[in-house]
Design a protein around this motif. Structure first.
Motif, PDB file in Angstrom:
ATOM      1  N   GLN A   1       0.807  -1.231   0.000  1.00 15.98           N
ATOM      2  CA  GLN A   1       0.000   0.000   0.000  1.00 15.98           C
ATOM      3  C   GLN A   1       0.838   1.278   0.000  1.00 15.98           C
ATOM      4  OE1 GLN A   1      -0.385  -2.367   2.423  1.00 15.98           O
ATOM      5  NE2 GLN A   1      -2.325  -3.345   1.873  1.00 15.98           N
TER       6      GLN A   1
ATOM      7  N   TRP B   1       0.230   6.633   0.499  1.00 14.19           N
ATOM      8  CA  TRP B   1      -0.461   5.448   1.016  1.00 14.19           C
ATOM      9  C   TRP B   1      -1.776   5.269   0.282  1.00 14.19           C
ATOM     10  CZ3 TRP B   1      -5.255   5.502   3.548  1.00 14.19           C
ATOM     11  CH2 TRP B   1      -5.648   4.294   4.141  1.00 14.19           C
TER      12      TRP B   1
ATOM     13  N   GLU C   1      -5.258   2.497  -0.132  1.00 14.58           N
ATOM     14  CA  GLU C   1      -5.943   1.336   0.440  1.00 14.58           C
ATOM     15  C   GLU C   1      -7.395   1.341  -0.019  1.00 14.58           C
ATOM     16  OE1 GLU C   1      -6.099  -1.711   1.211  1.00 14.58           O
ATOM     17  OE2 GLU C   1      -4.738  -1.560   2.941  1.00 14.58           O
TER      18      GLU C   1
ATOM     19  N   TYR D   1     -11.235  -0.144   1.104  1.00 14.72           N
ATOM     20  CA  TYR D   1     -12.102  -0.727   2.122  1.00 14.72           C
ATOM     21  C   TYR D   1     -13.484  -0.908   1.509  1.00 14.72           C
ATOM     22  CZ  TYR D   1      -8.441   0.852   5.310  1.00 14.72           C
ATOM     23  OH  TYR D   1      -7.245   1.071   5.930  1.00 14.72           O
TER      24      TYR D   1
ATOM     25  N   SER E   1     -12.127   3.498  -1.986  1.00 15.51           N
ATOM     26  CA  SER E   1     -10.672   3.494  -2.131  1.00 15.51           C
ATOM     27  C   SER E   1     -10.141   4.869  -1.735  1.00 15.51           C
ATOM     28  CB  SER E   1     -10.271   3.181  -3.574  1.00 15.51           C
ATOM     29  OG  SER E   1     -10.682   1.882  -3.941  1.00 15.51           O
TER      30      SER E   1
END
Length: 685
Positions: free
Chosen positions: A320, A363, A365, A367, A371
């Motif tokens: 990530q 970073w 990620e 979920y 995004s």
């Protein structure tokens, strides 16, 4: 390697827009314009919808008009500056073959994209909207990358290109070949672009001068040490001969540039590392009497400019996370002389150094359906300049006073900038994606804005006709940016609108000069309203949209539209050289080996112009282009007509004519080209 599918073949040279999320990170959009040697078995449906690849080009920057929000400030046939959502020049982080290197010319005659070869370009990538911190160092105006073709290990192939355009007798010839043995490969290329005559506008008037002459050649060597570790050595040269830039006070005598690069890619168990070191040496000569008349031999001027540049970076990708370090340094010199008076010498720029060291962390990620991406970049800028001189200093007290003031000033400047970016994507369902981005960006003024010590027009290609003086104490520009958009995909329809807004504190632009010595010196040069670069405040807002509708397997309709409004907020005025509402609509047909395209391009009137820069309004216009193409396994044949009805019009981003004795009056905005009939042939073996 041979050319692949019909789609891949026609995604060549004249811009096919392929909208796709980056594989490593779906939060931001990477828009791609594919080039001749596109090494992919197939392309997506979106990649057959270009509204713009039926336009012959002397410079790859022309292809930017096929991207939503992007445009071009044209000062000459090969002197074109990228613009995105109203910002242009150094505010856009532009990389060619992975390198960010400053050109030699103080007026951007060799703008970054002029170092890109049509045949060698595999793709042009532009981050749509707010650029992530990983995409470049100074991305206040976005991020633009020209990716070139790399050697193929285990493959042998070659391509030969020829093209001719009648209006202006413009031609392009080029060849590229790949040779491979074992785990090594070499790529060789050569390309030449020429314009031999003045181009005519829709009224039959000649745009003089209109000639250009540019050669590009180079080599790349790739070795795969192991399947996980690769190293590549690259060399590229650009040699430009007599070439016109009628919107600027001088034309190109020569630009000779050498670029070297060593780069590597390594894959480890924990992730990936990419690094490079690049170096450039550029020599540039320009003249106001080479391709245009001059009123008197004593008014003849020649400018010799030289620059060197270093660009180095290392970046790491770990699931990530992305981290990176970047270093950029350039040194510029520019000496003005009179070829008829050896005593006349002016240090336009002397030992001007710009250095940037930066680090970023990013970073990303996802979920569920959401995004996220967060990033920061810290930048340390250092700028300096040597002492200057002027041959008339002893005879003119105003020139001497400006020279002494500059030489006695503290010219060394160190500043720290911080970029912060947050981006969000919500996949509501298979048909709808929502996007939002927020950023705070900073960038350093250009060396011209900081160190132009005597009133001159060496302004990085502004081409507004004013003389300017720089300001050593300029602050960093600081932008607060916001964007919101949605992607809709429902059956045959794809629609992707975006709205954006940004406020820029300490925006650098010209303001009325108040120093009486500056006014007196500028008046000697024929400008009674000189400007000084200063920190002001501004805001820009607008929208851009891209859409396609597929009727069936053969027919498709595509559209791009863009609008940017730019204002000064410290006073009531508009920002200079912004495109009006503009766009294109194209009707595309394909069947087996054949393809054709009918394209309408147009722009509304632009009356939101800069008063302080005496910018002139322009009327709206619309022109029609057509294209037909045929492909076999080895041949790609294309022919077309641009401006079919030979319409007379003015593009607002074109500069003003500076050349006496032309059919175009001095001070009149340069007109668009009249009808152009062209044909191209690409042979692959």
């Amino acid at each position: 390697m041979r050319l692949n599918s019909l789609s891949a073949l026609l995604v060549s040279m004249y811009a096919i827009s392929n909208y796709a999320w980056a594989e490593a990170d779906p939060v931001y959009e990477v828009i791609e314009v594919r080039g001749h040697v596109y090494k992919q078995d197939k392309v997506t449906e979106q990649a057959v919808t270009s509204p713009n690849y039926a336009i012959p080009t002397s410079d790859l920057a022309d292809l930017l008009t096929s991207l939503p929000g992007a445009n071009v400030n044209a000062n000459g046939p090969i002197s074109k500056i990228a613009q995105y959502r109203g910002l242009y020049g150094d505010r856009i982080a532009t990389q060619v073959d992975g390198l960010t290197l400053a050109g030699a010319g103080p007026n951007s005659m060799d703008a970054p994209m002029s170092y890109a070869s049509v045949l060698m370009t595999e793709s042009i990538e532009m981050i749509r909207g707010i650029a992530p911190v990983s995409s470049g160092v100074d991305t206040l105006g976005g991020s633009l990358k020209v990716n070139t073709v790399n050697p193929d290990v285990g493959d042998q192939w070659a391509h030969v290109l020829g093209q001719f355009t009648d209006n202006g007798e413009q031609s392009q010839l080029g060849a590229i070949t790949n040779l491979s043995w074992g785990e090594q490969a070499v790529l060789l290329h050569y390309e030449q672009a020429k314009g031999n005559d003045a181009v005519e506008d829709g009224a039959g008037r000649k745009i003089v001068p209109g000639e250009y002459d540019k050669q590009q050649f180079g080599a790349k060597y790739l070795i795969e040490l192991t399947p996980e570790h690769k190293i590549m050595l690259s060399y590229g040269a650009v040699n430009t001969g007599n070439s016109a830039s009628p919107a600027l006070p001088m034309d190109i005598d020569f630009i000779d540039t050498d670029r070297y690069k060593v780069s590597g890619n390594s894959e480890f168990g924990w992730g990936e590392m990419n690094w490079h070191i690049g170096w450039q040496n550029a020599r540039h000569g320009m003249s106001n009497s080479l391709l245009r008349p001059v009123k008197s031999p004593m008014m003849a001027r020649y400018n010799r400019a030289d620059s060197t540049g270093v660009d180095a970076s290392v970046a790491f990708e770990l699931e990530q996370w992305e981290f990176g370090l970047d270093f950029q340094q350039s040194v510029h010199d520019s000496l003005i002389t009179n070829p008829n008076n050896p005593m006349m010498k002016v240090d336009n720029f002397k030992e001007v150094e710009s250095q940037t060291l930066s680090a970023f962390a990013q970073w990303s990620e996802t979920y569920g359906d959401h995004s996220w991406q967060l990033g920061t970049r810290v930048k340390q800028y250092h700028n300096d300049a040597g002492k200057v001189s002027h041959s008339m200093a002893m005879m003119n007290p105003n020139i001497k006073a400006l020279m002494d003031k500059f030489n006695q000033a503290d010219r060394s400047q160190s500043q720290t900038g911080v970029d912060l970016v947050a981006q969000w994507l919500y996949a509501q369902n298979d048909e709808i994606n929502w996007r939002a981005s927020l950023a705070r960006k900073q960038s350093s003024p250009s060396y011209q804005q900081r160190y132009l010590w005597i009133p001159m027009q060496a302004t990085g290609g502004l081409a507004d006709g004013h003389t300017y003086i720089g300001n050593v104490d300029l602050k960093l520009e600081t932008a607060y940016q916001l964007e919101f958009g949605v992607d809709l995909s429902s059956g045959p329809l794809n629609l992707a609108p975006r709205v954006f807004w940004q406020k820029i504190d300490n925006y650098v632009q010209g303001v009325t000069a108040t120093d009486p010595k500056v006014k007196m010196v500028a008046k000697m040069m024929g400008d009674s309203q000189p400007l000084m670069f200063a920190n002001t405040d501004a805001k820009l807002y607008g929208f851009d949209v891209e859409a396609q509708y597929r009727f069936n397997d053969n027919w498709q309709l595509a559209m791009i539209s863009s609008y940017t409004r730019g204002k000064r907020t410290d006073i009531k005025d508009n920002l200079y050289r912004l495109a009006p509402l503009s766009g294109s609509v194209s009707l595309n047909y394909q069947h087996q080996n054949w393809r054709s395209q009918l394209i309408w391009r147009g722009a509304a009137k632009q009356d939101k112009v800069s008063n302080i820069q005496n910018e002139k309004a322009t009327a709206g216009y619309g022109i029609m282009n057509v294209l037909a193409a045929y492909e076999t396994d080895q041949w790609l044949i294309k022919a077309g007509v641009t401006n079919v009805f030979d319409k007379e019009y003015q593009n607002h981003l074109a500069g003003y004519n500076r050349v006496m004795g032309s059919d175009i009056a001095v001070g009149e905005r340069l007109p668009g080209y009249g009808r152009q009939v062209w044909a191209s042939l690409l042979y692959s073996f």
